[in-house]
Motif scaffolding. Structure first.
Motif, PDB file in Angstrom:
ATOM      1  N   GLU A  13       0.827  -1.206   0.000  1.00 14.15           N
ATOM      2  CA  GLU A  13       0.000   0.000   0.000  1.00 14.15           C
ATOM      3  C   GLU A  13       0.862   1.257   0.000  1.00 14.15           C
ATOM      4  O   GLU A  13       0.574   2.243  -0.674  1.00 14.15           O
ATOM      5  N   TYR A  14       1.945   1.196   0.759  1.00 14.29           N
ATOM      6  CA  TYR A  14       2.803   2.370   0.897  1.00 14.29           C
ATOM      7  C   TYR A  14       3.534   2.704  -0.398  1.00 14.29           C
ATOM      8  O   TYR A  14       3.594   3.865  -0.823  1.00 14.29           O
ATOM      9  N   TYR A  15       4.113   1.653  -1.005  1.00  9.74           N
ATOM     10  CA  TYR A  15       4.900   1.896  -2.216  1.00  9.74           C
ATOM     11  C   TYR A  15       4.044   1.917  -3.485  1.00  9.74           C
ATOM     12  O   TYR A  15       4.515   2.342  -4.546  1.00  9.74           O
ATOM     13  N   GLY A  16       2.786   1.448  -3.417  1.00  7.41           N
ATOM     14  CA  GLY A  16       1.911   1.443  -4.590  1.00  7.41           C
ATOM     15  C   GLY A  16       2.246   0.359  -5.589  1.00  7.41           C
ATOM     16  O   GLY A  16       1.791   0.411  -6.743  1.00  7.41           O
ATOM     17  N   ALA A  21      12.747  -6.644  -1.849  1.00 14.47           N
ATOM     18  CA  ALA A  21      13.231  -7.096  -0.544  1.00 14.47           C
ATOM     19  C   ALA A  21      13.640  -5.934   0.344  1.00 14.47           C
ATOM     20  O   ALA A  21      13.353  -5.901   1.549  1.00 14.47           O
ATOM     21  N   VAL A  22      14.323  -4.942  -0.243  1.00 16.36           N
ATOM     22  CA  VAL A  22      14.780  -3.807   0.562  1.00 16.36           C
ATOM     23  C   VAL A  22      13.595  -3.018   1.089  1.00 16.36           C
ATOM     24  O   VAL A  22      13.544  -2.606   2.254  1.00 16.36           O
ATOM     25  N   GLN A  23      12.587  -2.784   0.243  1.00 13.24           N
ATOM     26  CA  GLN A  23      11.397  -2.056   0.669  1.00 13.24           C
ATOM     27  C   GLN A  23      10.631  -2.820   1.757  1.00 13.24           C
ATOM     28  O   GLN A  23      10.149  -2.231   2.740  1.00 13.24           O
ATOM     29  N   VAL A  27       9.947  -1.433   5.647  1.00  8.50           N
ATOM     30  CA  VAL A  27       8.647  -1.336   6.328  1.00  8.50           C
ATOM     31  C   VAL A  27       8.623  -2.196   7.586  1.00  8.50           C
ATOM     32  O   VAL A  27       8.143  -1.781   8.656  1.00  8.50           O
ATOM     33  N   LEU A  28       9.159  -3.416   7.502  1.00  9.84           N
ATOM     34  CA  LEU A  28       9.190  -4.316   8.658  1.00  9.84           C
ATOM     35  C   LEU A  28       9.998  -3.700   9.800  1.00  9.84           C
ATOM     36  O   LEU A  28       9.610  -3.751  10.979  1.00  9.84           O
ATOM     37  N   THR A  29      11.138  -3.105   9.452  1.00 10.79           N
ATOM     38  CA  THR A  29      11.986  -2.480  10.479  1.00 10.79           C
ATOM     39  C   THR A  29      11.262  -1.328  11.158  1.00 10.79           C
ATOM     40  O   THR A  29      11.306  -1.171  12.386  1.00 10.79           O
ATOM     41  N   ARG A  30      10.552  -0.499  10.379  1.00  8.08           N
ATOM     42  CA  ARG A  30       9.848   0.636  10.958  1.00  8.08           C
ATOM     43  C   ARG A  30       8.689   0.186  11.857  1.00  8.08           C
ATOM     44  O   ARG A  30       8.459   0.759  12.918  1.00  8.08           O
ATOM     45  N   LEU A  31       7.967  -0.846  11.430  1.00  8.71           N
ATOM     46  CA  LEU A  31       6.884  -1.378  12.254  1.00  8.71           C
ATOM     47  C   LEU A  31       7.428  -1.910  13.585  1.00  8.71           C
ATOM     48  O   LEU A  31       6.878  -1.663  14.664  1.00  8.71           O
TER      49      LEU A  31
END
Length: 544
Positions: A13-16, A21-23, A27-31
């Motif tokens: 949803e965030y990247y559209g 893998a990096v993206q 997101v996983l790290t920020r969550l």
């Protein structure tokens, strides 16, 4: 939304688009790094925090931030040797029983570590302890009198109004500052050269009933606390005033009378519960100048009770020989008397073993050992004092007291000052009045009182020794002494000082100095907070 979700769904949803893998990792790290906002619900799955929970978490973070700022400010003030204003109401807690989760304690601990000082020392440097006497007193009260040394409102004591009035008048012998006058004596001449000696003990047990509010107050304290410059009484002042054997009053008393032959042998004894007229309270400071070894050697005691005192001296000597034999006595070390007036201390020495001491001691030993023997022979329990193998203990069963040289012994002569004596007096009064004993052998109240008294008595004695050390150090500083004298003891380079009741280790004492030698010592640093004293060897004054 309110439902849980996978990190990859949020990434898409965030990247559209489908994340690489990096993206996905981003997101996983920020969550994962935002636990207040997103709760972990499983492998790679999260749920948004409810609004109320998020507000509470953010408030907690803000509170911790403010606490960290406050702690840093406290540390800065302490480092500048200023006590934070908010520390004042918490001072006793910080000094004696800190809450180690409080920011005040954490700040004090951090500042103390940085300054390489103890917390108490740092607070002293910050001006929080202007009176170190109060520091030591408040520590004792904080630990053992958390409600303070005062008493709640307690009823006035009563005692039976129909007690018989004794035919004799009694005299007490006490220190000038004693208000809890427990004991007195009387003396009558009998036909044939015999005498009747009365030993009269104040009788608060007549009015303080077990489990009453007054009893609970005495049971909580268990003893009067004595220390230089003050005391904390076991009983309220109005109760002490009701029973103390004050001059000019008729007081309830537990009396024991001894008929004594002309050769000082004991013929008989009898215990009575009665009222007694107190003719006078004789005080050490006025009695010692006329009742002393010199006056006895002259055979003349210049005192209205001189003849009675002379007879008591002879009788007490007979009692002493009966207990201890007529061999040589060990020399009594002087007793140090402290007087504190507006923060200035004076220390004087009073020689123990004077005629006054011998008379009072022997009369009390006679009464206490006789009463202990009576209860023992009757099979009744009490709180006996037993000594065997050098160790003194309290026991509900009687046994020999080797140090005193008596078959049985108990404390019953100070019921205004010690709870054990109050308990024992109840037993003695019940026996004298032919009533059932108040306490039985396995009485849990008796056993608990015995246990608690031993603990409290040790604590109170330790505090007395602590304050004697404090005022001794205070006196050395007050007098600005640069040198003192003392006697070397048997071990660990210890020296007993002459001027004050201190035994102090002297590391610089030469190995050639032997026990018994008197030495001169230089006075170094005096620490009234930790009660430390530095002494340095100067010279040997005389051989052992």
């Amino acid at each position: 939304g309110a439902d849980d979700f996978g990190y990859d769904t949020l990434a898409r949803e965030y990247y559209g688009q489908a994340p690489d893998a990096v993206q996905s990792a981003a997101v996983l790290t920020r969550l994962h790094a935002a636990p207040m906002y997103f709760y972990k619900k499983g492998r790679g799955r999260y749920k948004a925090a409810p609004e109320e929970s998020l507000k509470a978490a953010l408030a907690s973070v803000e509170r911790k931030r403010l606490q960290a700022l406050a702690k840093a400010a406290y540390v800065d003030e302490l480092a500048a040797r200023r006590m934070p204003e908010s520390f004042q109401p918490l001072l006793d807690t910080l000094l004696y029983k800190p809450d180690k989760n409080s920011i005040e304690w954490k700040a004090l601990e951090e500042a103390s570590a940085a300054a390489k000082l103890s917390p108490a020392r740092l607070l002293e440097r910050c001006g929080a302890l202007p009176d170190l006497h109060q520091f030591h007193l408040r520590r004792f009260l904080f630990e053992h009198f958390p409600k303070g040394p005062g008493f709640p409102d307690l009823p006035a004591p009563t005692f039976p109004a129909d007690l018989p009035l004794a035919e004799v008048e009694a005299y007490s012998i006490d220190d000038a500052e004693t208000t809890e006058i427990d004991d007195a004596f009387s003396l009558q001449e009998l036909p044939g050269g015999n005498r009747r000696l009365g030993i009269h003990i104040a009788a608060p047990a007549l009015g303080i009933q077990p489990d009453s509010p007054l009893d609970a107050a005495a049971r909580e304290r268990l003893s009067t606390v004595y220390f230089p410059g003050g005391k904390i009484t076991m009983l309220p002042d109005h109760v002490v005033a009701a029973y103390t054997l004050a001059a000019g009053r008729v007081c309830p008393a537990l009396s024991i009378y001894f008929d004594v032959a002309a050769d000082f042998s004991l013929l008989s004894h009898e215990t009575r519960v009665e009222r007694i007229r107190i003719a006078n309270n004789l005080r050490h400071d006025t009695l010692e100048p006329v009742f002393n070894a010199e006056a006895l050697s002259r055979g003349e005691i210049d005192h209205p009770q001189g003849a009675a005192l002379a007879w008591l001296w002879q009788f007490s000597g007979h009692l002493l020989i009966a207990r201890k034999g007529d061999g040589p006595r060990g020399e009594d070390r002087p007793e140090f008397v402290f007087r504190v007036d507006d923060g200035r201390v004076s220390i004087s020495r009073r020689q123990r073993g004077t005629p006054i001491d011998q008379v009072v001691a022997e009369l009390m030993i006679l009464a206490n050992s006789t009463w202990a023997g009576e209860l023992h022979d009757a099979g009744q329990c009490a709180l006996f004092r037993v000594q065997s193998g050098g160790k003194v203990r309290t026991s509900t069963a009687a046994g020999p007291h080797d140090g005193l040289g008596v078959a049985q012994y108990m404390w019953a002569s100070s019921p205004l000052r010690r709870y054990t004596d109050l308990i024992n007096q109840r037993q003695l009064i019940a026996r004298a009045q032919n009533e059932p004993a108040v306490y039985q052998g396995k009485d849990t109240a008796l056993l608990a009182a015995m246990r608690d008294f031993e603990v409290a008595y040790d604590v109170y004695n330790e505090y007395q020794r602590t304050m004697e050390r404090y005022w001794s150090l205070r006196w050395l500083a007050q007098e600005q002494l640069t040198a003192v004298t003392g006697t070397v003891l048997m071990r660990e380079n210890l020296v007993r000082l002459d001027a004050v009741p201190l035994v102090q280790k002297v590391p610089s004492l030469p190995a050639t100095v032997t026990p018994g030698q008197r030495v001169e010592l230089g006075v170094g640093a005096i620490d009234l907070l930790d009660l430390g004293l530095e002494l340095a060897f100067k010279a040997v004054l005389e051989e052992a």
